[in-house]
Design a protein around this motif. Structure first.
Motif, PDB file in Angstrom:
ATOM      1  N   SER A  46       6.752   5.979   4.830  1.00 44.92           N
ATOM      2  CA  SER A  46       6.492   4.581   4.566  1.00 44.92           C
ATOM      3  C   SER A  46       6.628   4.245   3.102  1.00 44.92           C
ATOM      4  O   SER A  46       6.827   3.109   2.774  1.00 44.92           O
ATOM      5  N   VAL A  47       6.498   5.185   2.249  1.00 47.35           N
ATOM      6  CA  VAL A  47       6.694   4.897   0.837  1.00 47.35           C
ATOM      7  C   VAL A  47       7.921   5.618   0.329  1.00 47.35           C
ATOM      8  O   VAL A  47       8.780   5.011  -0.263  1.00 47.35           O
ATOM      9  N   ALA A  48       8.015   6.929   0.594  1.00 48.60           N
ATOM     10  CA  ALA A  48       9.171   7.653   0.075  1.00 48.60           C
ATOM     11  C   ALA A  48       9.305   9.016   0.700  1.00 48.60           C
ATOM     12  O   ALA A  48       8.341   9.621   1.088  1.00 48.60           O
ATOM     13  N   GLU A  49      10.527   9.483   0.801  1.00 54.44           N
ATOM     14  CA  GLU A  49      10.788  10.856   1.191  1.00 54.44           C
ATOM     15  C   GLU A  49      10.747  11.721  -0.051  1.00 54.44           C
ATOM     16  O   GLU A  49      10.441  12.886  -0.008  1.00 54.44           O
ATOM     17  N   SER A  50      11.120  11.149  -1.137  1.00 55.67           N
ATOM     18  CA  SER A  50      11.072  11.863  -2.404  1.00 55.67           C
ATOM     19  C   SER A  50      10.611  10.891  -3.469  1.00 55.67           C
ATOM     20  O   SER A  50      10.578   9.701  -3.255  1.00 55.67           O
ATOM     21  N   GLU A  95       6.344   0.257   0.990  1.00 57.57           N
ATOM     22  CA  GLU A  95       6.440  -0.289   2.327  1.00 57.57           C
ATOM     23  C   GLU A  95       5.058  -0.214   2.955  1.00 57.57           C
ATOM     24  O   GLU A  95       4.132   0.342   2.375  1.00 57.57           O
ATOM     25  N   ASP A  96       4.907  -0.764   4.113  1.00 56.41           N
ATOM     26  CA  ASP A  96       3.605  -0.876   4.772  1.00 56.41           C
ATOM     27  C   ASP A  96       2.628  -1.634   3.884  1.00 56.41           C
ATOM     28  O   ASP A  96       1.447  -1.318   3.829  1.00 56.41           O
ATOM     29  N   VAL A  97       3.146  -2.623   3.165  1.00 54.82           N
ATOM     30  CA  VAL A  97       2.316  -3.472   2.313  1.00 54.82           C
ATOM     31  C   VAL A  97       1.631  -4.484   3.211  1.00 54.82           C
ATOM     32  O   VAL A  97       2.267  -5.123   4.038  1.00 54.82           O
ATOM     33  N   ARG A  98       0.339  -4.606   3.050  1.00 56.76           N
ATOM     34  CA  ARG A  98      -0.436  -5.561   3.845  1.00 56.76           C
ATOM     35  C   ARG A  98      -1.319  -6.362   2.902  1.00 56.76           C
ATOM     36  O   ARG A  98      -1.811  -5.829   1.920  1.00 56.76           O
ATOM     37  N   ALA A  99      -1.529  -7.631   3.226  1.00 65.38           N
ATOM     38  CA  ALA A  99      -2.351  -8.469   2.363  1.00 65.38           C
ATOM     39  C   ALA A  99      -2.939  -9.620   3.160  1.00 65.38           C
ATOM     40  O   ALA A  99      -2.377 -10.028   4.169  1.00 65.38           O
ATOM     41  N   ASN A 100      -4.067 -10.132   2.664  1.00 67.87           N
ATOM     42  CA  ASN A 100      -4.588 -11.341   3.281  1.00 67.87           C
ATOM     43  C   ASN A 100      -3.763 -12.523   2.767  1.00 67.87           C
ATOM     44  O   ASN A 100      -2.858 -12.365   1.943  1.00 67.87           O
ATOM     45  N   GLU A 101      -4.050 -13.703   3.257  1.00 72.70           N
ATOM     46  CA  GLU A 101      -3.217 -14.871   2.995  1.00 72.70           C
ATOM     47  C   GLU A 101      -3.057 -15.206   1.514  1.00 72.70           C
ATOM     48  O   GLU A 101      -1.974 -15.549   1.062  1.00 72.70           O
ATOM     49  N   ASN A 102      -4.122 -15.100   0.731  1.00 74.41           N
ATOM     50  CA  ASN A 102      -4.024 -15.479  -0.683  1.00 74.41           C
ATOM     51  C   ASN A 102      -3.914 -14.272  -1.622  1.00 74.41           C
ATOM     52  O   ASN A 102      -4.040 -14.416  -2.829  1.00 74.41           O
ATOM     53  N   TRP A 103      -3.683 -13.095  -1.075  1.00 72.89           N
ATOM     54  CA  TRP A 103      -3.465 -11.861  -1.838  1.00 72.89           C
ATOM     55  C   TRP A 103      -4.674 -11.462  -2.685  1.00 72.89           C
ATOM     56  O   TRP A 103      -4.528 -10.845  -3.726  1.00 72.89           O
ATOM     57  N   GLY A 107      -3.032  -3.956   0.352  1.00 71.79           N
ATOM     58  CA  GLY A 107      -2.981  -2.499   0.374  1.00 71.79           C
ATOM     59  C   GLY A 107      -1.586  -1.998   0.700  1.00 71.79           C
ATOM     60  O   GLY A 107      -0.731  -2.754   1.148  1.00 71.79           O
ATOM     61  N   PHE A 108      -1.377  -0.723   0.434  1.00 68.57           N
ATOM     62  CA  PHE A 108      -0.105  -0.082   0.730  1.00 68.57           C
ATOM     63  C   PHE A 108      -0.330   1.417   0.824  1.00 68.57           C
ATOM     64  O   PHE A 108      -1.377   1.933   0.442  1.00 68.57           O
ATOM     65  N   SER A 109       0.665   2.113   1.349  1.00 64.48           N
ATOM     66  CA  SER A 109       0.610   3.559   1.495  1.00 64.48           C
ATOM     67  C   SER A 109       1.328   4.199   0.309  1.00 64.48           C
ATOM     68  O   SER A 109       2.397   3.744  -0.094  1.00 64.48           O
ATOM     69  N   CYS A 165      -3.991   5.711   1.085  1.00 63.95           N
ATOM     70  CA  CYS A 165      -4.065   4.286   1.336  1.00 63.95           C
ATOM     71  C   CYS A 165      -4.676   3.652   0.084  1.00 63.95           C
ATOM     72  O   CYS A 165      -5.806   3.969  -0.277  1.00 63.95           O
ATOM     73  N   VAL A 166      -3.915   2.801  -0.589  1.00 62.08           N
ATOM     74  CA  VAL A 166      -4.375   2.139  -1.818  1.00 62.08           C
ATOM     75  C   VAL A 166      -4.729   0.702  -1.460  1.00 62.08           C
ATOM     76  O   VAL A 166      -3.953   0.006  -0.810  1.00 62.08           O
ATOM     77  N   VAL A 167      -5.909   0.275  -1.894  1.00 57.55           N
ATOM     78  CA  VAL A 167      -6.363  -1.097  -1.666  1.00 57.55           C
ATOM     79  C   VAL A 167      -6.681  -1.736  -3.013  1.00 57.55           C
ATOM     80  O   VAL A 167      -7.359  -1.113  -3.839  1.00 57.55           O
ATOM     81  N   VAL A 168      -6.166  -2.928  -3.243  1.00 52.62           N
ATOM     82  CA  VAL A 168      -6.452  -3.690  -4.441  1.00 52.62           C
ATOM     83  C   VAL A 168      -7.203  -4.944  -4.032  1.00 52.62           C
ATOM     84  O   VAL A 168      -6.726  -5.707  -3.189  1.00 52.62           O
ATOM     85  N   GLN A 169      -8.389  -5.121  -4.591  1.00 52.85           N
ATOM     86  CA  GLN A 169      -9.174  -6.338  -4.369  1.00 52.85           C
ATOM     87  C   GLN A 169      -9.193  -7.087  -5.680  1.00 52.85           C
ATOM     88  O   GLN A 169      -9.641  -6.543  -6.691  1.00 52.85           O
TER      89      GLN A 169
END
Length: 173
Positions: A46-50, A95-103, A107-109, A165-169
């Motif tokens: 989801s982020v990288a092979e290398s 990739e696999d970036v997820r966020a609420n509506e107003n960012w 989070g991402f992997s 799993c990285v989460v930014v608040q």
């Protein structure tokens, strides 16, 4: 002492809630859109092979090699608004970036350990003018800066297999 303990527990609870929301986002979104949800392993490609190396100067002036994301074959679930890259850091290649509506929560992997993810985040934020402040919670730190849309954020990482799993608040000012 009790106040600090309660604050730490409250922060951990918020991180847990954010991770739960991020984990449930894709199945809920698929159900609302009437699409079939096919679960993908969170620890898959989801982020990288290398990864290639970025050199970031630590506070002691030593060079530390920190892996950068390389586009993979995962699913991009959220496209970062331009202000996020300007204010925080670029999510290009993640990739696999997820966020609420107003960012305010996203989070991402990350391909690597929690320590590698936190080192990468620290380097990116410091390069963008942020001052990193230890939070007192393992696997997390806060950062502050003057001016702009964001003035404070919490970056946390949780190991999931060989990924993080990285989460930014980041509450918008």
């Amino acid at each position: 002492m009790e106040v600090a303990r309660r604050r730490s527990l409250r922060a951990l609870a918020l991180i847990g809630i954010a991770l739960a929301v991020l984990a449930a986002w894709r199945p809920v979104e698929s159900a609302l859109a009437g699409r079939e949800y096919a679960a993908a392993s969170f620890s898959g490609v989801s982020v990288a092979e290398s990864a290639w190396e970025q050199v970031c100067r630590s506070s002691e002036g030593q060079e530390a090699a920190v892996p950068l994301p390389v586009p993979g074959e995962g699913t991009v679930l959220a496209e970062a608004p331009p202000w996020f890259s300007d204010e925080v850091f670029s999510l290009e290649g993640f990739e696999d970036v997820r966020a609420n509506e107003n960012w305010t929560v996203m989070g991402f992997s990350f391909a690597g350990s929690v320590d590698e993810a936190l080192a990468w985040g620290r380097c990116q934020l410091e390069a963008g003018g942020w001052t990193v402040v230890e939070s007192g919670v393992a696997g997390a730190f806060t950062a502050v800066k003057e001016g702009g849309r964001l003035s404070w954020l919490l970056l946390s990482g949780t190991g999931v297999g060989e990924r993080t799993c990285v989460v930014v608040q980041a509450p918008i000012a």
